[in-house]
Design a protein around this motif. Structure first.
Motif, PDB file in Angstrom:
ATOM      1  N   ILE A 195       0.810  -1.301   0.024  1.00  0.00           N
ATOM      2  CA  ILE A 195      -0.044   0.166  -0.102  1.00  0.00           C
ATOM      3  C   ILE A 195       0.932   1.151  -0.100  1.00  0.00           C
ATOM      4  O   ILE A 195       2.112   1.183   0.518  1.00  0.00           O
ATOM      5  N   SER A 196       0.484   2.212  -0.557  1.00  0.00           N
ATOM      6  CA  SER A 196       1.180   3.622  -0.468  1.00  0.00           C
ATOM      7  C   SER A 196       1.102   4.183   0.841  1.00  0.00           C
ATOM      8  O   SER A 196       0.067   4.096   1.709  1.00  0.00           O
ATOM      9  N   ALA A 197       2.273   5.068   1.141  1.00  0.00           N
ATOM     10  CA  ALA A 197       2.364   5.621   2.362  1.00  0.00           C
ATOM     11  C   ALA A 197       1.409   6.772   2.391  1.00  0.00           C
ATOM     12  O   ALA A 197       0.929   7.267   3.595  1.00  0.00           O
ATOM     13  N   GLU A 198       0.995   7.191   1.158  1.00  0.00           N
ATOM     14  CA  GLU A 198      -0.159   8.215   1.227  1.00  0.00           C
ATOM     15  C   GLU A 198      -1.689   7.920   1.241  1.00  0.00           C
ATOM     16  O   GLU A 198      -2.545   8.668   1.703  1.00  0.00           O
ATOM     17  N   ALA A 199      -1.830   6.412   1.128  1.00  0.00           N
ATOM     18  CA  ALA A 199      -2.917   6.068   1.332  1.00  0.00           C
ATOM     19  C   ALA A 199      -3.670   6.147   2.963  1.00  0.00           C
ATOM     20  O   ALA A 199      -2.804   6.405   3.897  1.00  0.00           O
ATOM     21  N   THR A 200      -4.961   6.224   2.889  1.00  0.00           N
ATOM     22  CA  THR A 200      -5.624   6.384   4.443  1.00  0.00           C
ATOM     23  C   THR A 200      -5.503   5.197   5.203  1.00  0.00           C
ATOM     24  O   THR A 200      -5.431   3.946   4.572  1.00  0.00           O
ATOM     25  N   VAL A 201      -5.368   5.206   6.428  1.00  0.00           N
ATOM     26  CA  VAL A 201      -5.511   4.113   7.416  1.00  0.00           C
ATOM     27  C   VAL A 201      -6.711   3.221   7.031  1.00  0.00           C
ATOM     28  O   VAL A 201      -6.748   1.999   7.149  1.00  0.00           O
ATOM     29  N   LYS A 202      -7.764   3.993   6.764  1.00  0.00           N
ATOM     30  CA  LYS A 202      -9.113   3.435   6.463  1.00  0.00           C
ATOM     31  C   LYS A 202      -8.795   2.407   5.241  1.00  0.00           C
ATOM     32  O   LYS A 202      -9.179   1.248   5.228  1.00  0.00           O
ATOM     33  N   GLU A 203      -8.308   2.960   4.203  1.00  0.00           N
ATOM     34  CA  GLU A 203      -7.998   2.123   3.075  1.00  0.00           C
ATOM     35  C   GLU A 203      -6.989   0.901   3.301  1.00  0.00           C
ATOM     36  O   GLU A 203      -7.375  -0.226   2.896  1.00  0.00           O
ATOM     37  N   ALA A 204      -6.174   1.218   4.340  1.00  0.00           N
ATOM     38  CA  ALA A 204      -5.363  -0.100   4.800  1.00  0.00           C
ATOM     39  C   ALA A 204      -6.005  -0.911   5.568  1.00  0.00           C
ATOM     40  O   ALA A 204      -5.933  -2.387   5.090  1.00  0.00           O
ATOM     41  N   ALA A 205      -6.907  -0.782   6.190  1.00  0.00           N
ATOM     42  CA  ALA A 205      -8.028  -1.460   6.950  1.00  0.00           C
ATOM     43  C   ALA A 205      -8.733  -2.262   6.117  1.00  0.00           C
ATOM     44  O   ALA A 205      -9.035  -3.466   6.082  1.00  0.00           O
ATOM     45  N   GLN A 206      -9.237  -1.607   5.078  1.00  0.00           N
ATOM     46  CA  GLN A 206     -10.245  -2.275   3.925  1.00  0.00           C
ATOM     47  C   GLN A 206      -9.483  -3.345   3.301  1.00  0.00           C
ATOM     48  O   GLN A 206     -10.077  -4.468   2.970  1.00  0.00           O
ATOM     49  N   LEU A 207      -8.173  -3.017   3.004  1.00  0.00           N
ATOM     50  CA  LEU A 207      -7.150  -3.923   2.297  1.00  0.00           C
ATOM     51  C   LEU A 207      -7.089  -5.242   3.095  1.00  0.00           C
ATOM     52  O   LEU A 207      -7.321  -6.449   2.563  1.00  0.00           O
ATOM     53  N   MET A 208      -6.787  -5.128   4.410  1.00  0.00           N
ATOM     54  CA  MET A 208      -6.779  -5.947   5.386  1.00  0.00           C
ATOM     55  C   MET A 208      -7.652  -7.051   5.258  1.00  0.00           C
ATOM     56  O   MET A 208      -7.726  -8.285   5.225  1.00  0.00           O
ATOM     57  N   GLY A 209      -9.040  -6.318   5.478  1.00  0.00           N
ATOM     58  CA  GLY A 209     -10.171  -7.012   5.477  1.00  0.00           C
ATOM     59  C   GLY A 209     -10.398  -7.850   4.317  1.00  0.00           C
ATOM     60  O   GLY A 209     -10.897  -8.974   4.306  1.00  0.00           O
ATOM     61  N   PRO A 246      13.407   2.912   2.718  1.00  0.00           N
ATOM     62  CA  PRO A 246      13.034   1.523   2.614  1.00  0.00           C
ATOM     63  C   PRO A 246      11.756   1.536   3.130  1.00  0.00           C
ATOM     64  O   PRO A 246      10.913   2.103   3.578  1.00  0.00           O
ATOM     65  N   PRO A 247      11.019   0.118   2.626  1.00  0.00           N
ATOM     66  CA  PRO A 247       9.707  -0.049   2.907  1.00  0.00           C
ATOM     67  C   PRO A 247       9.497  -0.125   4.535  1.00  0.00           C
ATOM     68  O   PRO A 247      10.348  -0.472   5.172  1.00  0.00           O
ATOM     69  N   GLY A 248       8.037   0.226   4.575  1.00  0.00           N
ATOM     70  CA  GLY A 248       7.564   0.239   6.011  1.00  0.00           C
ATOM     71  C   GLY A 248       6.550  -1.153   6.054  1.00  0.00           C
ATOM     72  O   GLY A 248       6.535  -1.685   5.174  1.00  0.00           O
ATOM     73  N   ILE A 249       5.687  -0.878   7.229  1.00  0.00           N
ATOM     74  CA  ILE A 249       4.576  -1.989   7.287  1.00  0.00           C
ATOM     75  C   ILE A 249       3.665  -1.490   8.250  1.00  0.00           C
ATOM     76  O   ILE A 249       3.908  -0.623   9.212  1.00  0.00           O
ATOM     77  N   ILE A 250       2.420  -1.775   8.148  1.00  0.00           N
ATOM     78  CA  ILE A 250       1.206  -1.436   8.913  1.00  0.00           C
ATOM     79  C   ILE A 250       0.517  -2.697   9.109  1.00  0.00           C
ATOM     80  O   ILE A 250       0.323  -3.462   8.163  1.00  0.00           O
ATOM     81  N   GLN A 299      -2.940   9.308   7.370  1.00  0.00           N
ATOM     82  CA  GLN A 299      -2.380   8.451   6.343  1.00  0.00           C
ATOM     83  C   GLN A 299      -1.345   7.464   6.889  1.00  0.00           C
ATOM     84  O   GLN A 299      -1.146   7.525   8.105  1.00  0.00           O
ATOM     85  N   VAL A 300      -1.126   6.224   6.225  1.00  0.00           N
ATOM     86  CA  VAL A 300      -0.536   5.227   6.575  1.00  0.00           C
ATOM     87  C   VAL A 300       0.798   5.588   6.978  1.00  0.00           C
ATOM     88  O   VAL A 300       1.443   5.019   7.976  1.00  0.00           O
ATOM     89  N   ALA A 301       1.470   6.698   6.360  1.00  0.00           N
ATOM     90  CA  ALA A 301       2.691   7.178   6.625  1.00  0.00           C
ATOM     91  C   ALA A 301       2.760   7.602   8.262  1.00  0.00           C
ATOM     92  O   ALA A 301       3.571   7.588   8.704  1.00  0.00           O
ATOM     93  N   ASP A 302       1.545   7.964   8.925  1.00  0.00           N
ATOM     94  CA  ASP A 302       1.415   8.511  10.013  1.00  0.00           C
ATOM     95  C   ASP A 302       1.854   7.451  11.181  1.00  0.00           C
ATOM     96  O   ASP A 302       2.048   7.820  12.238  1.00  0.00           O
ATOM     97  N   ILE A 303       1.418   6.389  10.823  1.00  0.00           N
ATOM     98  CA  ILE A 303       1.343   5.246  12.033  1.00  0.00           C
ATOM     99  C   ILE A 303       2.291   3.955  11.391  1.00  0.00           C
ATOM    100  O   ILE A 303       2.269   3.130  12.499  1.00  0.00           O
ATOM    101  N   MET A 304       2.740   3.823  10.468  1.00  0.00           N
ATOM    102  CA  MET A 304       3.534   2.649  10.094  1.00  0.00           C
ATOM    103  C   MET A 304       4.827   2.560  10.701  1.00  0.00           C
ATOM    104  O   MET A 304       5.454   3.593  11.103  1.00  0.00           O
ATOM    105  N   THR A 305       5.255   1.173  10.740  1.00  0.00           N
ATOM    106  CA  THR A 305       6.735   1.138  11.307  1.00  0.00           C
ATOM    107  C   THR A 305       7.813   1.282  10.133  1.00  0.00           C
ATOM    108  O   THR A 305       7.315   0.816   9.071  1.00  0.00           O
ATOM    109  N   THR A 306       8.608   1.852  10.614  1.00  0.00           N
ATOM    110  CA  THR A 306       9.668   2.290   9.480  1.00  0.00           C
ATOM    111  C   THR A 306      10.877   1.466   9.568  1.00  0.00           C
ATOM    112  O   THR A 306      11.813   1.281   8.824  1.00  0.00           O
ATOM    113  N   GLN A 307      11.290   0.741  10.870  1.00  0.00           N
ATOM    114  CA  GLN A 307      12.248   0.104  11.085  1.00  0.00           C
ATOM    115  C   GLN A 307      11.971  -1.400  10.978  1.00  0.00           C
ATOM    116  O   GLN A 307      11.559  -2.035  12.013  1.00  0.00           O
TER     117      GLN A 307
END
Length: 135
Positions: free
Chosen positions: A20-34, A47-51, A70-78
């Motif tokens: 997923i893009s870092a600019e996507a919303t957290v809601k979009e990430a949750a929908q994709l996970m579902g 480098p890639p992150g993870i949510i 945004q995903v970038a606001d809460i993702m893990t970067t390390q």
């Protein structure tokens, strides 16, 4: 299964890898996970992150607006990673040492994901050979 017949991460990992893009919303990430019935997504950054679903739940519990956040606001970067050639015990050790539930698999690029659920399922299916009860 003797130690010389260890199962590799490649044999158990989930593919294709969802991103997923870092600019996507957290809601979009949750929908994709579902939609994909997964609990972690690699974020397309360098480098890639993870949510993870835990990140999403924390944001909701904190009262944050996941439709704007945004995903970038809460993702893990390390992000810790493993190789497809690692065996399951090595993957479990990495995950335990870093207290993580999702481990992206990298072979020059990100190729898959292994989760704590995958590790537990593998152990359950192979309990006899793990403890030497298979003869």
């Amino acid at each position: 299964m003797s130690p010389s017949q260890n199962v590799t991460v490649e044999e158990v990992m989930s593919t294709p890898l969802e991103t997923i893009s870092a600019e996507a919303t957290v809601k979009e990430a949750a929908q994709l996970m579902g939609e994909k019935d997964i609990n972690g997504i690699v974020v397309s950054t360098t480098p890639p992150g993870i949510i993870s679903s835990t990140d999403v739940l924390t944001a909701v519990a904190d009262g944050r607006d996941v439709s704007e956040l945004q995903v970038a606001d809460i993702m893990t970067t390390q992000v810790e990673t493993a190789s497809p050639d690692n065996d399951m015990a090595e993957a479990a050790a990495i995950m335990t040492a870093h207290d993580i539930k999702h481990l992206p698999i990298v072979d020059d690029e990100y190729v898959g994901m292994i989760s704590s659920t995958d590790i537990a399922a593998h152990a359950l299916l192979n309990v006899d050979s793990i403890y030497g009860l298979d003869g």
